[in-house]
Design a protein around this motif. Structure first.
Motif, short mmCIF file in Angstrom:
data_model
loop_
_atom_site.label_atom_id
_atom_site.label_comp_id
_atom_site.label_asym_id
_atom_site.label_seq_id
_atom_site.Cartn_x
_atom_site.Cartn_y
_atom_site.Cartn_z
N GLU A 12 0.82 -1.21 0.00
CA GLU A 12 0.00 0.00 0.00
C GLU A 12 0.85 1.26 0.00
O GLU A 12 0.54 2.25 -0.65
CB GLU A 12 -0.92 -0.01 1.22
CG GLU A 12 -2.00 -1.08 1.16
CD GLU A 12 -2.73 -1.21 2.48
OE1 GLU A 12 -2.44 -0.41 3.40
OE2 GLU A 12 -3.59 -2.10 2.59
N ARG A 13 1.96 1.23 0.73
CA ARG A 13 2.79 2.41 0.88
C ARG A 13 3.75 2.62 -0.29
O ARG A 13 4.38 3.65 -0.40
CB ARG A 13 3.55 2.33 2.21
CG ARG A 13 2.62 2.61 3.38
CD ARG A 13 3.11 2.03 4.67
NE ARG A 13 2.20 2.38 5.75
CZ ARG A 13 1.02 1.81 5.93
NH1 ARG A 13 0.60 0.87 5.10
NH2 ARG A 13 0.24 2.17 6.93
N LEU A 14 3.87 1.65 -1.14
CA LEU A 14 4.79 1.76 -2.26
C LEU A 14 4.06 1.95 -3.59
O LEU A 14 4.67 1.92 -4.65
CB LEU A 14 5.65 0.48 -2.33
CG LEU A 14 6.53 0.27 -1.09
CD1 LEU A 14 7.20 -1.10 -1.16
CD2 LEU A 14 7.56 1.36 -0.94
N SER A 15 2.76 2.17 -3.54
CA SER A 15 1.96 2.22 -4.76
C SER A 15 2.33 3.35 -5.69
O SER A 15 2.11 3.26 -6.90
CB SER A 15 0.47 2.31 -4.39
OG SER A 15 0.23 3.48 -3.62
N ASN A 16 2.91 4.43 -5.15
CA ASN A 16 3.26 5.58 -5.98
C ASN A 16 4.73 5.61 -6.39
O ASN A 16 5.19 6.58 -7.00
CB ASN A 16 2.91 6.88 -5.25
CG ASN A 16 1.42 7.02 -5.04
OD1 ASN A 16 0.63 6.60 -5.89
ND2 ASN A 16 1.03 7.61 -3.93
N MET A 17 5.49 4.59 -6.03
CA MET A 17 6.91 4.53 -6.36
C MET A 17 7.13 3.99 -7.76
O MET A 17 6.27 3.30 -8.32
CB MET A 17 7.64 3.62 -5.37
CG MET A 17 7.57 4.07 -3.93
SD MET A 17 8.65 5.48 -3.63
CE MET A 17 8.22 5.85 -1.93
N SER A 18 8.32 4.27 -8.33
CA SER A 18 8.70 3.59 -9.55
C SER A 18 8.88 2.11 -9.23
O SER A 18 9.05 1.73 -8.07
CB SER A 18 10.02 4.16 -10.09
OG SER A 18 11.10 3.78 -9.25
#
Length: 239
Positions: A12-18
């Motif tokens: 959930e916390r990495l959804s906006n990462m490359s």
């Protein structure tokens, strides 16, 4: 648990990462929040071959910061001896070399796979596979080193807060130690315990504070903090 087994918390916390950053954070997260020291060691063995590339992706700045700070307080001569505690793959050693350090470096590291990577870099005089524990002396002559550095290893299921004492015993009188701990809300309880141990050593007349400040740990923005992750950096000398 394997590094590849990442729970919904991190997804959930990495959804906006490359994708590259997300995979690196997957690994960092699962190792950092491992359930035991034994599990952490197993995860590091699995991670060793990709450790450097993953931390480079996340712009891991603690080795650069700690070595740069330490060199302000020690002589840069061929006889200057530095101990790299929990040396991992030798990222601090690489910075020492890059900055033109002329002295002798020894490494101790509990994980054999990580230490093997460090050996290949030809940075250290000695490579000792061993852990550091609060209730045990490091089997090194007391006062042998001019300095000790420990980057990013003070944390749960890694180095216990009480490890500051055995590390300090490796230093000569006036020798400098520098180490770091994550400055995140999740690390608050551990950081309080670490600072309590430091206070005890100060009151006992073993070490004295030179400087304590926050510096960048990972420069890449992470969901855990909402920004770059910071570390609290501790610089002390032995009395």
């Amino acid at each position: 648990m394997m590094v590849s087994e990442v729970g919904s918390y991190w997804q959930e916390r990495l959804s906006n990462m490359s994708e590259t950053e997300s995979k690196a954070w997957d690994t960092v997260g699962i190792v950092t929040y491992s359930n035991s020291r034994q599990q952490a060691d197993e995860l590091y063995s699995e991670w060793a071959q990709k450790y450097d590339s993953d931390l480079d992706t996340l712009k891991y700045e603690t080795p650069q910061n700690l070595v740069t700070e330490l060199l302000k307080y020690i002589d840069n001569t061929p006889s200057t001896k530095v101990l790299d505690v929990a040396a991992g793959t030798g990222k601090c050693g690489e910075v020492f070399k890059k900055l033109g350090f002329k002295g002798i470096m020894d490494a101790i590291e509990i994980n054999g796979a990580m230490l093997e990577i460090a050996k290949r870099k030809s940075l250290y005089r000695n490579h000792t596979e061993m852990g550091v524990y609060p209730d045990k002396s490091i089997p090194i002559v007391d006062g042998l080193y001019d300095a000790a550095v420990c980057a990013g290893s003070f944390g749960p299921h890694h180095l216990a807060p009480g490890c500051v004492a055995p590390i300090s015993h490796t230093l000569r009188q006036g020798g400098v130690t520098i180490f770091s701990c994550r400055a995140t809300p999740q690390a608050t309880e551990y950081r309080d315990l670490l600072e309590n141990e430091i206070d005890k050593l100060e009151k006992a007349g073993m070490i004295a504070r030179i400087e304590v400040k926050e510096m960048t740990h990972y420069a890449v923005k992470c969901r855990e903090t909402g920004n770059s992750m910071m570390s609290k950096v501790y610089v002390y000398h032995r009395l």
